[in-house]
Write a protein that holds these residues in place. Structure first.
Motif, PDB file in Angstrom:
ATOM      1  N   PRO A  32      -2.816   1.893   7.250  1.00 36.00           N
ATOM      2  CA  PRO A  32      -3.014   1.535   5.840  1.00 36.00           C
ATOM      3  C   PRO A  32      -1.832   1.921   4.950  1.00 36.00           C
ATOM      4  N   CYS A  33      -1.249   3.105   5.185  1.00 35.38           N
ATOM      5  CA  CYS A  33      -0.082   3.516   4.394  1.00 35.38           C
ATOM      6  C   CYS A  33       1.114   2.615   4.682  1.00 35.38           C
ATOM      7  N   HIS A  34       1.296   2.264   5.950  1.00 36.13           N
ATOM      8  CA  HIS A  34       2.419   1.404   6.323  1.00 36.13           C
ATOM      9  C   HIS A  34       2.281   0.033   5.680  1.00 36.13           C
ATOM     10  N   LYS A  35       1.067  -0.511   5.686  1.00 32.01           N
ATOM     11  CA  LYS A  35       0.827  -1.822   5.080  1.00 32.01           C
ATOM     12  C   LYS A  35       1.107  -1.776   3.577  1.00 32.01           C
ATOM     13  N   ALA A  36       0.616  -0.731   2.901  1.00 35.35           N
ATOM     14  CA  ALA A  36       0.824  -0.605   1.456  1.00 35.35           C
ATOM     15  C   ALA A  36       2.310  -0.439   1.136  1.00 35.35           C
ATOM     16  N   LYS A  37       3.003   0.370   1.926  1.00 35.90           N
ATOM     17  CA  LYS A  37       4.432   0.605   1.696  1.00 35.90           C
ATOM     18  C   LYS A  37       5.228  -0.677   1.919  1.00 35.90           C
ATOM     19  N   THR A  38       4.910  -1.416   2.972  1.00 36.57           N
ATOM     20  CA  THR A  38       5.601  -2.667   3.271  1.00 36.57           C
ATOM     21  C   THR A  38       5.368  -3.697   2.165  1.00 36.57           C
ATOM     22  N   GLN A  39       4.141  -3.779   1.668  1.00 34.64           N
ATOM     23  CA  GLN A  39       3.849  -4.712   0.574  1.00 34.64           C
ATOM     24  C   GLN A  39       4.617  -4.330  -0.685  1.00 34.64           C
ATOM     25  N   GLU A  40       4.711  -3.043  -0.974  1.00 36.35           N
ATOM     26  CA  GLU A  40       5.450  -2.584  -2.153  1.00 36.35           C
ATOM     27  C   GLU A  40       6.935  -2.900  -2.013  1.00 36.35           C
ATOM     28  N   ARG A  58       7.381  -6.576  -2.549  1.00 34.05           N
ATOM     29  CA  ARG A  58       7.235  -6.883  -3.978  1.00 34.05           C
ATOM     30  C   ARG A  58       8.529  -6.559  -4.711  1.00 34.05           C
ATOM     31  N   ALA A  60       5.415  -4.143 -10.263  1.00 37.76           N
ATOM     32  CA  ALA A  60       4.216  -3.628  -9.594  1.00 37.76           C
ATOM     33  C   ALA A  60       3.065  -3.463 -10.525  1.00 37.76           C
ATOM     34  N   CYS A  92      -0.015  10.545   3.860  1.00 30.20           N
ATOM     35  CA  CYS A  92      -1.371  11.079   3.659  1.00 30.20           C
ATOM     36  C   CYS A  92      -1.321  12.601   3.588  1.00 30.20           C
TER      37      CYS A  92
END
Length: 121
Positions: free
Chosen positions: A103-111, A114, A121, A68
């Motif tokens: 939120p950043c950790h969740k997005a990074k983990t999902q990426e 993937r 992506a 962020c």
């Protein structure tokens, strides 16, 4: 001091009684499994060494989410994350760790998940 009273054997359909702690009669004692705690954890997550590393990184990053902050947004960090994840060869050295918000950790983990599955992506 009297022993414990006999109780039914844990083996299915067995009418035997036992006073053993494992709960099986002498006939079925071989079914008893001894559970032992592992001598050491493979991962340090949650243990004292990881908590110390986590506190050090949060203090170094002043408790702010680094992804962020790179966008110019000041967000309190809740976690410490690997910049290069361990599955990709990252380690627990301080240079590979950063404070990150949920939120950043969740997005990074999902990426990362993937990419690990080979999905575009």
């Amino acid at each position: 001091m009297p022993g414990s009273p006999p109780r039914p054997c844990r083996a299915p359909m067995c009418a035997g009684k036992t006073t053993h702690k494992h709960g099986y009669c002498d006939t079925h004692a071989d079914q008893a499994v001894t559970w032992k705690k592992p001598a050491h954890k493979k991962s340090g997550r949650g243990g004292r060494p990881w908590r110390r590393i986590r506190e050090r990184i949060l203090q170094r990053d002043k408790g702010l989410c680094q992804p962020c902050l790179r966008k110019g947004i000041y967000t309190p960090a809740a976690e410490v994350d690997h910049i290069v994840n361990e599955a990709s060869g990252g380690t627990d050295v301080d240079d590979n760790l950063e404070a990150i918000c949920n939120p950043c950790h969740k997005a990074k983990t999902q990426e990362e998940a993937r990419r690990g599955r080979g999905v575009d992506a």
